[in-house]
Write a protein that holds these residues in place. Sequence first.
Motif, PDB file in Angstrom:
ATOM      1  N   VAL A  43       0.817  -1.222   0.000  1.00 32.40           N
ATOM      2  CA  VAL A  43       0.000   0.000   0.000  1.00 32.40           C
ATOM      3  C   VAL A  43       0.852   1.275   0.000  1.00 32.40           C
ATOM      4  N   THR A  44       2.056   1.217   0.571  1.00 35.34           N
ATOM      5  CA  THR A  44       2.895   2.415   0.489  1.00 35.34           C
ATOM      6  C   THR A  44       3.364   2.624  -0.949  1.00 35.34           C
ATOM      7  N   GLY A  45       3.611   1.531  -1.647  1.00 35.17           N
ATOM      8  CA  GLY A  45       4.010   1.623  -3.056  1.00 35.17           C
ATOM      9  C   GLY A  45       2.898   2.230  -3.894  1.00 35.17           C
ATOM     10  N   MET A  46       1.666   1.770  -3.661  1.00 34.18           N
ATOM     11  CA  MET A  46       0.539   2.294  -4.429  1.00 34.18           C
ATOM     12  C   MET A  46       0.435   3.810  -4.275  1.00 34.18           C
ATOM     13  N   ALA A  47       0.629   4.282  -3.025  1.00 34.23           N
ATOM     14  CA  ALA A  47       0.454   5.709  -2.757  1.00 34.23           C
ATOM     15  C   ALA A  47       1.542   6.564  -3.402  1.00 34.23           C
ATOM     16  N   ALA A  48       2.595   5.927  -3.936  1.00 27.28           N
ATOM     17  CA  ALA A  48       3.693   6.704  -4.510  1.00 27.28           C
ATOM     18  C   ALA A  48       3.585   6.871  -6.027  1.00 27.28           C
ATOM     19  N   THR A  49       2.594   6.248  -6.629  1.00 28.18           N
ATOM     20  CA  THR A  49       2.493   6.316  -8.094  1.00 28.18           C
ATOM     21  C   THR A  49       1.094   6.755  -8.532  1.00 28.18           C
ATOM     22  N   GLU A  50       0.988   7.251  -9.761  1.00 32.25           N
ATOM     23  CA  GLU A  50      -0.309   7.695 -10.294  1.00 32.25           C
ATOM     24  C   GLU A  50      -1.224   6.512 -10.586  1.00 32.25           C
ATOM     25  N   THR A  51      -0.599   5.410 -11.043  1.00 34.30           N
ATOM     26  CA  THR A  51      -1.403   4.303 -11.558  1.00 34.30           C
ATOM     27  C   THR A  51      -1.168   3.020 -10.778  1.00 34.30           C
ATOM     28  N   THR A  52      -2.257   2.314 -10.468  1.00 29.71           N
ATOM     29  CA  THR A  52      -2.168   0.983  -9.884  1.00 29.71           C
ATOM     30  C   THR A  52      -2.564  -0.014 -10.958  1.00 29.71           C
ATOM     31  N   ALA A  53      -1.690  -0.970 -11.232  1.00 29.75           N
ATOM     32  CA  ALA A  53      -2.020  -2.017 -12.194  1.00 29.75           C
ATOM     33  C   ALA A  53      -2.319  -3.292 -11.417  1.00 29.75           C
ATOM     34  N   LEU A  54      -3.561  -3.742 -11.534  1.00 34.68           N
ATOM     35  CA  LEU A  54      -3.979  -4.941 -10.839  1.00 34.68           C
ATOM     36  C   LEU A  54      -3.711  -6.127 -11.750  1.00 34.68           C
ATOM     37  N   VAL A  55      -2.768  -6.976 -11.355  1.00 35.65           N
ATOM     38  CA  VAL A  55      -2.423  -8.115 -12.201  1.00 35.65           C
ATOM     39  C   VAL A  55      -3.269  -9.315 -11.771  1.00 35.65           C
ATOM     40  N   ILE A  56      -3.979  -9.885 -12.734  1.00 34.32           N
ATOM     41  CA  ILE A  56      -4.860 -11.022 -12.446  1.00 34.32           C
ATOM     42  C   ILE A  56      -4.344 -12.251 -13.191  1.00 34.32           C
ATOM     43  N   ASN A  57      -4.291 -13.369 -12.492  1.00 34.94           N
ATOM     44  CA  ASN A  57      -3.909 -14.637 -13.093  1.00 34.94           C
ATOM     45  C   ASN A  57      -5.072 -15.127 -13.953  1.00 34.94           C
ATOM     46  N   ALA A  58      -4.845 -15.232 -15.275  1.00 28.92           N
ATOM     47  CA  ALA A  58      -5.924 -15.572 -16.215  1.00 28.92           C
ATOM     48  C   ALA A  58      -6.597 -16.889 -15.855  1.00 28.92           C
TER      49      ALA A  58
END
Length: 680
Positions: free
Chosen positions: A92-107
């Motif tokens: 969550v600290t990483g998320m707060a440091a960037t404009e974009t969150t990329a949610l990676v989903i296992n197909a």
Amino acid sequence: MPKYRTEDIRNITFVGHSGSGKTSLTEALLVKSGKIGEAGTIERGTTTTDHDPLEKEYQSSLDSALASLDFEGIHVNIIDTPGFPDFRGPTVTGMAATETTALVINAHNGIELSTRRLMRRAKGRRLCRIIIINKIDQEGVNLTRLIKQIREELGPECLPINLPAENLSTVKDCFFGTDGETDIFSLAEAHEAIIDQVIEVNEELMEKYLEGEELSRDELHDAFEQALREGHVVPICFTSAMTGAGLGELLRFFKRLLPNPTEGNAPPIMKGMGKEAKQVEIKPDPDGHVVAHVFKITNDPFVGKMSIFRIYQGTVGPDSQLFIGDERKPFKVGHLFTIQGGKHEEIDSGIPGDICAVAKVDDIHYDAILHDSHDEDNFHLKPVNFPQPMYGLAVEPQSRGQEQKLAQSILKLTEEDPCFIVEHNQELNETVIRGLGELHMRVMLQRMSTRYNVEVDTRPPRIAYRETITRAADGHYRHKKQTGGAGQFGEVFLRVRPLARGEGFEFVNKVVGGAIPTSLIPAVEKGIRMVIAEGAIAGYQMQDMEVEVYDGKFHPVDSKEIAFVIAAKHALHDAIKNAGPQILEPIVSVDVTVPDAVMGDVTGNLAGRRARISGTEALGGGQVTITADMPLSALSDYHTELKSMSQGQGSFTMEFSHYDPVPHEVQRQLEADHKPKEEE
Ligand SMILES: Nc1nc2c(ncn2[C@@H]2O[C@H](COP(=O)(O)OP(=O)(O)OP(=O)(O)O)[C@@H](O)[C@H]2O)c(=O)[nH]1
Ligand SMILES: [Mg+2]
């Protein structure tokens, strides 16, 4: 000077369930861009971002890590985060440091428990969100069904921006174009769906479109970015880190459509504290004053402490003289670095949007604002909501004389992870470390051993019970002492009242007409706070109650501070006796993940531990997660039992939920345990 401008930067945090392929995807993108020659693998422990020896051993990320690449004129910073919920802190600290969150989903596995939570978190912080469906090369993948599931569960604003084609070997853009065939559904339909969604944010554009006019790329770009900022669109892309499908297209998508630091939602840099806090305008201007936020600390055995920060305004260079936070501790940058996995590289300047690091500045701590002007006092990034760590272990060094070393190693580790804390219980001379789960604790203990050579013994810590009252009552005490010289006199009348759970303690002064002189009210409050801290029935801190002092008497000569401290203490004990005192215990929310086959045993066992089960959810790969609220005290030996019930395949994490009254027998026992101590 850097080779790129702020407008060329794209900052993205990869989040998602463990095993969805975030680290492999980061690695594959580094190769695709030419940053590295050959892809490392998880199995050989050679990836850029799983650089820590323990990550290689676990074959999983255990901390966030950085990587950057350059591609067709853009500079991309990726924060690769761990999927295990035990390591939510760095995620969550990483998320707060960037404009974009990329949610990676296992197909293959589809939406998993943490997918939903991370999505909510990113939305709550107004981050731009994208979904990357990875591992599309796996057998038995049903992408049509997965897209349907995503739209149903995560919202209809989730729409493909490209689609797999040519037997999943590549992907085709469906935002700017409709050329070609795809493996799943019609490109024209997908194109229409995403355009319809995006232009809803712009009425003018919508009219134009409905009248059949062609929209320019710039118009589409701007509307897309606005929709992304408003959370009105969550684009879905497809990749395989293994075969390379969709990687170039993903980078091109970053370039064409993801916000650069001047376009994302304004960073929530606030001035002032609590309710008074107001967002300040920060301009990503390289000539402005420096405003940077420290979102990560690492302690490297070779380079020492590294403080990693995101620059929001101004330019930082080796000669920059900066201040740390409100304390305004000055330091000179000296050497400025960028981080690539476990390595760092010296650079000569950092501009707004950049993620940089400085080494060996002891005073910098996580969450500090680095700045260079007088106006930036009281600046802080809107606080991140961390889960409160509850899983505790009392620790002690195995060999004598290592106490100091143990304390230092714990301190270093707490600096790095906001969800890893340490408490000292003076009374019991007990050091307790707390985190989010058994895996979290195990990894921390291994770090202590491998990094700092400290071996520790552990045992379950004491439970942090609390005391409260259940009804209002009055209390009174007259303290009078007349021995020899000066006497002591103080009399206090007060009332106690229960407050709602979680409201803490409140002191109210309702004394009028100088029945107790104003100068002695602090003495009354002191006496009351002593009882609140020590507890009234079992030695635990009191909470969720109000104490109102409404009358008293004093003596012009004999009324000293001590007399009122004593009178207030006794008056409060008198009131609590009649206020239905009650012991509270911490209740935690737990997620227990086990193989399907043992679910029955595990739920039965949980029920026997006073758990209230609130949900079960099937995950991919034959796993199921059970969510429950239960007393922390019922979990002390849970790890071992879960392990044997699930043949070592089960895991659980917990976080604090609330306090609840303990059952009668427990209350009686705790009071009885306290009696002998009181008599001592
Ligand atoms: N078939 C296939 N396997 C993949 C792909 N991406 C990753 N993997 C494999 O999936 C496993 C997990 O990959 P990681 O990259 O460690 O996943 P992660 O999301 O970083 O996992 P955590 O760090 O635990 O959160 C590894 O064995 C990878 O080789 C892919 O696109 N296709
Ligand atoms: Mg990983």
